[in-house]
Each structure stands twice: as C-alpha cells, then as structure tokens.
Design a protein around this motif. Sequence first.
Motif, mmCIF file in Angstrom:
data_model
loop_
_atom_site.group_PDB
_atom_site.id
_atom_site.type_symbol
_atom_site.label_atom_id
_atom_site.label_comp_id
_atom_site.label_asym_id
_atom_site.label_seq_id
_atom_site.Cartn_x
_atom_site.Cartn_y
_atom_site.Cartn_z
ATOM 1 N N LEU A 59 0.826 -1.216 0.000
ATOM 2 C CA LEU A 59 0.000 0.000 0.000
ATOM 3 C C LEU A 59 0.858 1.264 0.000
ATOM 4 O O LEU A 59 0.403 2.331 -0.394
ATOM 5 C CB LEU A 59 -0.972 -0.001 1.182
ATOM 6 N N CYS B 172 1.802 1.220 -4.119
ATOM 7 C CA CYS B 172 0.914 0.961 -5.266
ATOM 8 C C CYS B 172 0.150 2.217 -5.681
ATOM 9 O O CYS B 172 -0.064 3.137 -4.902
ATOM 10 C CB CYS B 172 -0.031 -0.208 -4.983
ATOM 11 N N ASP B 173 -0.232 2.240 -6.943
ATOM 12 C CA ASP B 173 -1.069 3.321 -7.463
ATOM 13 C C ASP B 173 -2.534 3.041 -7.170
ATOM 14 O O ASP B 173 -3.311 3.964 -6.970
ATOM 15 C CB ASP B 173 -0.864 3.431 -8.986
ATOM 16 N N LEU B 174 -2.871 1.759 -7.157
ATOM 17 C CA LEU B 174 -4.277 1.380 -6.991
ATOM 18 C C LEU B 174 -4.374 0.110 -6.151
ATOM 19 O O LEU B 174 -3.663 -0.858 -6.395
ATOM 20 C CB LEU B 174 -4.907 1.115 -8.376
ATOM 21 N N ALA B 175 -5.264 0.146 -5.156
ATOM 22 C CA ALA B 175 -5.593 -1.063 -4.395
ATOM 23 C C ALA B 175 -6.962 -1.541 -4.865
ATOM 24 O O ALA B 175 -7.949 -0.812 -4.763
ATOM 25 C CB ALA B 175 -5.624 -0.763 -2.904
ATOM 26 N N ARG C 176 -2.633 6.571 2.522
ATOM 27 C CA ARG C 176 -2.741 7.894 1.877
ATOM 28 C C ARG C 176 -2.197 8.981 2.793
ATOM 29 O O ARG C 176 -1.472 9.881 2.343
ATOM 30 C CB ARG C 176 -4.210 8.200 1.544
ATOM 31 N N LYS D 211 -2.971 8.707 -3.270
ATOM 32 C CA LYS D 211 -2.654 7.320 -3.599
ATOM 33 C C LYS D 211 -2.350 6.544 -2.324
ATOM 34 O O LYS D 211 -1.789 7.101 -1.393
ATOM 35 C CB LYS D 211 -1.469 7.268 -4.555
ATOM 36 N N PRO D 212 -2.655 5.261 -2.290
ATOM 37 C CA PRO D 212 -3.262 4.502 -3.377
ATOM 38 C C PRO D 212 -4.734 4.868 -3.607
ATOM 39 O O PRO D 212 -5.468 5.090 -2.665
ATOM 40 C CB PRO D 212 -3.155 3.060 -2.897
ATOM 41 N N ALA E 279 -5.578 3.246 -12.343
ATOM 42 C CA ALA E 279 -4.177 3.091 -11.914
ATOM 43 C C ALA E 279 -3.261 4.068 -12.638
ATOM 44 O O ALA E 279 -2.257 4.525 -12.088
ATOM 45 C CB ALA E 279 -3.709 1.663 -12.155
#
Length: 210
Positions: free
Chosen positions: A95, A98-101, A126, A133-134, A208
């Motif tokens: 976390l 990453c750009d996206l969870a 965040r 992000k994420p 993402a």
Amino acid sequence: MAIIALANLKGGVGKSTLAVNISGALAPNVTLVDADPQGTAAAWAEEGQLPFDVMAAPLSDSAVTAWLDRVLAIETEHTVIDLPPMLGEATTAALAICDLAVVPVSPSGADIRATNGAIELIEKARTARKSDKPRALLVPSKVDRRTAAGAEIEAALHGYGEPVGPSIAQRIAHADAFTAGQWIGDFAKGSAGHSEIRALASVVKKIAER
Ligand SMILES: Nc1ncnc2c1ncn2[C@@H]1O[C@H](COP(=O)(O)OP(=O)(O)O)[C@@H](O)[C@H]1O
Ligand SMILES: [Mg+2]
C-alpha cells in the motif's frame, strides 16, 4: 508504469483469481508478484500457461527493503501484486508503493464488514504518503445475483465513497481455469466471465494510470 495491489484482509474473496485474470487481460506487458506465502498465483503459473511472468515473492522470505527493491525493479508497464489475506508487512509495503488497491468483496455480511478494515489501511497509507494514492477500487466478487446479498452488494459498497468496479459473477469457469493453469481469456475466450474480466481490467488500468 503502474502498480496494482489486490488487497483484502479476508481470504477466499477472489484476490488471487482477480490478480491472475487482471494480469491476463493486461498481458504481455505485466508482471504478477505473488506476495502470499500460500502461493496461489505461483501455483496457477506452474503449468506454464499464463501469458505473463509470475514472481514468487512472499515477504516472509526477505526483509521489507529487499522486497521493495525487487518489486520496484520490475520493468513491465504494469505490476500486479497478489497479497496475503492479513494485516502484515506485505500489505503495508504494497500500500506504500501501489497506485491502486483493488479490493474484492464477496457478498456475505462478514465480508462486507471486513471491507472496513481494508479501507482504513488504504486511508492510513494515503495519510502517510500525503497523497491521494493509493486509489481504491471496490469490486463485488463471486456475486450470485440470485441471492439477496448478491443483489445488494453494489449498493452497500457505494456507501464507502470509493469507486465500485464492474462486478465479477460466481462462475464455475473461474475455478476450472485455475485447475487448467490458464487465465479466463485463454480458458474460455469470449465467455461472459472473460468479458467481465476485460471490463474490470479496463477500469483498473484507467484508475491506476490516472
Ligand atoms: N468469480 C468466481 N467464481 C467462482 N469461483 C471463484 C470466483 N473467484 C474466486 N473463486 C474461487 O474461490 C476460491 C477463493 O478464491 P481466491 O481467488 O483464491 O481468493 P483469495 O485469493 O482472496 O483467497 C477459489 O477456489 C476460487 O477458485
Ligand atoms: Mg489468494
């Protein structure tokens, strides 16, 4: 380059299934990192039939910094991380980068409640990153629309204020594709299951890369 993590503190919700199939839809320019010591994604790859690389990298095998170095050295356009179903170093580390969870949630009362924990972790990350992000995407997973819980899950997930992804229905083909060592696009090309995965992967890619 975008890093996508499959995260939920519960097991059995479809993290590994979605990690493999999102990777399949993003292939060939993607690497799947199996960060779960259970090794579901690595086992899926054993038949040699997945059209992308799978890196077995359970965090228990190495220190966090060494693990981060390995993951951040990946050179494919997308990196997908399949996480273990627990709060631990791997989830925290993923976390943080990453750009996206992507959070799969299956339609049972207990699973919907467990979503709270996953979202708290994402919000914490965040704050620590002083960033939006994420990003998060909640994905109704293993949905049986014939059940009341199946029909209600999307509405329930919208209450979190995070994007809710295209749903993935409960389909035998997803379990059979695992047994065959294939992703759904090779196992059942053009099937309803395949088109659901393509729809999900395209939303994942869009969020993402934003
Ligand atoms: N959409 C689906 N339809 C049918 N079976 C599914 C689906 N998604 C996952 N499964 C099955 O549910 C079980 C748990 O899925 P898995 O992806 O391993 O979850 P997790 O990684 O969250 O523990 C597996 O047996 C898998 O084949
Ligand atoms: Mg798994």
